[in-house]
Write a protein that holds these residues in place. Structure first.
Motif, PDB file in Angstrom:
ATOM      1  N   ALA A   1       5.489   7.908   1.047  1.00 46.38           N
ATOM      2  CA  ALA A   1       4.124   7.611   1.464  1.00 46.38           C
ATOM      3  C   ALA A   1       4.207   6.525   2.527  1.00 46.38           C
ATOM      4  CB  ALA A   1       3.266   7.144   0.291  1.00 46.38           C
ATOM      5  N   ASP A   2       3.253   6.525   3.445  1.00 44.84           N
ATOM      6  CA  ASP A   2       3.320   5.539   4.523  1.00 44.84           C
ATOM      7  C   ASP A   2       2.005   4.798   4.686  1.00 44.84           C
ATOM      8  OD1 ASP A   2       1.717   6.704   7.060  1.00 44.84           O
ATOM      9  OD2 ASP A   2       2.698   8.373   6.061  1.00 44.84           O
ATOM     10  N   ASP A   3       2.087   3.668   5.366  1.00 45.38           N
ATOM     11  CA  ASP A   3       0.890   2.925   5.758  1.00 45.38           C
ATOM     12  C   ASP A   3       1.164   2.315   7.131  1.00 45.38           C
ATOM     13  OD1 ASP A   3      -1.720   2.144   5.401  1.00 45.38           O
ATOM     14  OD2 ASP A   3      -1.220   0.277   4.378  1.00 45.38           O
ATOM     15  N   THR A   4       0.136   2.287   7.953  1.00 46.86           N
ATOM     16  CA  THR A   4       0.283   1.820   9.330  1.00 46.86           C
ATOM     17  C   THR A   4      -0.785   0.795   9.657  1.00 46.86           C
ATOM     18  OG1 THR A   4       1.278   3.899  10.104  1.00 46.86           O
ATOM     19  CG2 THR A   4       0.200   2.533  11.767  1.00 46.86           C
ATOM     20  N   GLY A   5      -0.435  -0.186  10.469  1.00 49.85           N
ATOM     21  CA  GLY A   5      -1.405  -1.188  10.899  1.00 49.85           C
ATOM     22  C   GLY A   5      -1.138  -1.643  12.321  1.00 49.85           C
TER      23      GLY A   5
ATOM     24  N   ASN B   1       0.818  -1.211   0.000  1.00 52.17           N
ATOM     25  CA  ASN B   1       0.000   0.000   0.000  1.00 52.17           C
ATOM     26  C   ASN B   1       0.853   1.263   0.000  1.00 52.17           C
ATOM     27  OD1 ASN B   1      -2.536  -1.185  -0.091  1.00 52.17           O
ATOM     28  ND2 ASN B   1      -2.714  -1.348   2.125  1.00 52.17           N
ATOM     29  N   ALA B   2       1.909   1.274   0.804  1.00 55.77           N
ATOM     30  CA  ALA B   2       2.785   2.451   0.867  1.00 55.77           C
ATOM     31  C   ALA B   2       3.460   2.687  -0.479  1.00 55.77           C
ATOM     32  CB  ALA B   2       3.828   2.267   1.974  1.00 55.77           C
ATOM     33  N   ILE B   3       3.955   1.614  -1.093  1.00 60.89           N
ATOM     34  CA  ILE B   3       4.616   1.735  -2.397  1.00 60.89           C
ATOM     35  C   ILE B   3       3.630   2.210  -3.462  1.00 60.89           C
ATOM     36  CG2 ILE B   3       5.654   0.393  -4.275  1.00 60.89           C
ATOM     37  CD1 ILE B   3       7.026  -1.320  -2.084  1.00 60.89           C
TER      38      ILE B   3
ATOM     39  N   ILE C   1      12.879   2.360  -5.740  1.00 60.30           N
ATOM     40  CA  ILE C   1      12.027   2.283  -4.543  1.00 60.30           C
ATOM     41  C   ILE C   1      12.798   1.686  -3.368  1.00 60.30           C
ATOM     42  CG2 ILE C   1       9.901   1.304  -3.586  1.00 60.30           C
ATOM     43  CD1 ILE C   1       8.964   0.978  -6.535  1.00 60.30           C
ATOM     44  N   ARG C   2      12.623   2.298  -2.211  1.00 57.12           N
ATOM     45  CA  ARG C   2      13.157   1.737  -0.975  1.00 57.12           C
ATOM     46  C   ARG C   2      12.072   1.821   0.093  1.00 57.12           C
ATOM     47  NH1 ARG C   2      19.486   3.666  -0.558  1.00 57.12           N
ATOM     48  NH2 ARG C   2      19.916   3.705  -2.803  1.00 57.12           N
ATOM     49  N   THR C   3      12.169   0.986   1.103  1.00 56.17           N
ATOM     50  CA  THR C   3      11.216   1.063   2.207  1.00 56.17           C
ATOM     51  C   THR C   3      11.959   1.023   3.533  1.00 56.17           C
ATOM     52  OG1 THR C   3      10.871  -1.338   2.289  1.00 56.17           O
ATOM     53  CG2 THR C   3       9.322  -0.061   0.947  1.00 56.17           C
ATOM     54  N   VAL C   4      11.387   1.689   4.539  1.00 51.43           N
ATOM     55  CA  VAL C   4      11.869   1.619   5.915  1.00 51.43           C
ATOM     56  C   VAL C   4      10.648   1.395   6.797  1.00 51.43           C
ATOM     57  CG1 VAL C   4      13.877   3.097   5.549  1.00 51.43           C
ATOM     58  CG2 VAL C   4      11.696   4.130   6.203  1.00 51.43           C
ATOM     59  N   CYS C   5      10.863   0.912   8.002  1.00 54.05           N
ATOM     60  CA  CYS C   5       9.715   0.672   8.880  1.00 54.05           C
ATOM     61  C   CYS C   5      10.070   0.949  10.332  1.00 54.05           C
ATOM     62  CB  CYS C   5       9.187  -0.750   8.717  1.00 54.05           C
ATOM     63  SG  CYS C   5      10.277  -2.029   9.341  1.00 54.05           S
ATOM     64  N   GLY C   6       9.052   1.009  11.151  1.00 46.99           N
ATOM     65  CA  GLY C   6       9.213   1.162  12.587  1.00 46.99           C
ATOM     66  C   GLY C   6       8.120   0.397  13.299  1.00 46.99           C
ATOM     67  N   GLU C   7       8.442  -0.174  14.457  1.00 45.25           N
ATOM     68  CA  GLU C   7       7.461  -0.949  15.213  1.00 45.25           C
ATOM     69  C   GLU C   7       7.431  -0.517  16.679  1.00 45.25           C
ATOM     70  OE1 GLU C   7       8.242  -5.114  14.810  1.00 45.25           O
ATOM     71  OE2 GLU C   7       7.800  -5.148  12.656  1.00 45.25           O
ATOM     72  N   CYS C   8       6.288  -0.683  17.297  1.00 45.63           N
ATOM     73  CA  CYS C   8       6.136  -0.438  18.735  1.00 45.63           C
ATOM     74  C   CYS C   8       5.328  -1.595  19.320  1.00 45.63           C
ATOM     75  CB  CYS C   8       5.424   0.891  18.984  1.00 45.63           C
ATOM     76  SG  CYS C   8       5.428   1.397  20.725  1.00 45.63           S
TER      77      CYS C   8
ATOM     78  N   ILE D   1       9.779   4.977  -0.173  1.00 45.55           N
ATOM     79  CA  ILE D   1      10.520   6.102  -0.733  1.00 45.55           C
ATOM     80  C   ILE D   1      10.714   5.856  -2.229  1.00 45.55           C
ATOM     81  CG2 ILE D   1      12.601   7.523  -0.513  1.00 45.55           C
ATOM     82  CD1 ILE D   1      13.120   5.769   2.116  1.00 45.55           C
ATOM     83  N   VAL D   2      10.301   6.811  -3.045  1.00 52.31           N
ATOM     84  CA  VAL D   2      10.606   6.751  -4.478  1.00 52.31           C
ATOM     85  C   VAL D   2      11.607   7.868  -4.759  1.00 52.31           C
ATOM     86  CG1 VAL D   2       9.724   6.853  -6.829  1.00 52.31           C
ATOM     87  CG2 VAL D   2       8.325   5.836  -5.033  1.00 52.31           C
TER      88      VAL D   2
END
Length: 212
Positions: free
Chosen positions: A72-76, A54-56, A136-143, A129-130
């Motif tokens: 662009a981001d997406d969160t779940g 979805n973010a991509i 394209i690259r992606t990064v993420c974060g978790e809690c 990230i485009v």
């Protein structure tokens, strides 16, 4: 010295833009919303099976209209006892027109009778990230945390009043923005975004000076 880069964010939420501008303030990057970049409204159907998809998808749609860097981001919210639900469907857990209240009520119902120690969950944010060359690259974060038994706190949105953060024993909605913006999944993803962009800029500077 490398010229300033433009970073267009797939949002018109001023709070999000200000947050990213603050994080990037010591970098040669100018952060703009879609509106500020003159790109207008962009409709994207978020039908991917993962946050990454979805973010991509959102980032690529925006990148069609600009040569700047786009994110662009997406969160779940992923609840272990529910096999990862609501996950990618977090914003529409109880239906396409669901409210935050509707989703929270459904989540509490699904976890009915389950003790706190088994209500483990995590929030995850993925940022796509485009780059200018359309790579394209992606990064993420978790809690990590647990799902409480009742809504607590007034400062959050979405599932924040139910999500009890590990190490704090308070929900995101009770912690307040100052703490949340340092420890949240989104904050971690944005920190990782900054590191990724730093590396990209350093690589380009090294290539430009002939140092590889």
């Amino acid at each position: 010295m490398m010229s300033e880069k433009i970073l267009v964010v797939s949002t018109d939420n001023n709070h999000k833009i200000s947050e990213i501008q603050d994080i990037m303030k010591d970098m040669p990057i100018r952060v703009l919303s879609k509106k500020e970049a003159g790109l207008g409204h962009i409709e994207v159907i978020e039908d991917g099976s993962t946050l990454e998809e979805n973010a991509i998808k959102k980032a690529l749609e925006l990148a069609k209209k600009t040569d700047a860097i786009v994110i662009a981001d997406d969160t779940g919210l992923f609840v272990d006892k529910l096999h990862g639900e609501p996950g990618v469907y977090s914003s529409r857990y109880s239906g396409e027109s669901a409210t935050y209240s509707d989703n929270n009520i459904k989540l509490l119902k699904e976890l009915g009778g389950i003790p706190l120690e088994e209500r483990t969950a995590k929030f995850k944010t993925v940022i796509a990230i485009v780059l200018e060359d359309k790579s394209i690259r992606t990064v993420c974060g978790e809690c990590i945390g647990r799902i409480g038994f009742e809504l607590r706190g007034e400062n959050g949105f979405g599932y924040d009043p139910l999500f009890i953060v590990d190490g704090y024993d308070k929900t995101f909605a009770e912690l307040g923005d100052e703490v949340k913006n340092k420890i949240s999944h989104r904050a971690k993803a944005l920190f990782n975004l900054k590191e990724e962009l730093k590396n990209i800029i350093e690589d380009e500077e090294n290539e430009g000076s002939g140092n590889k």
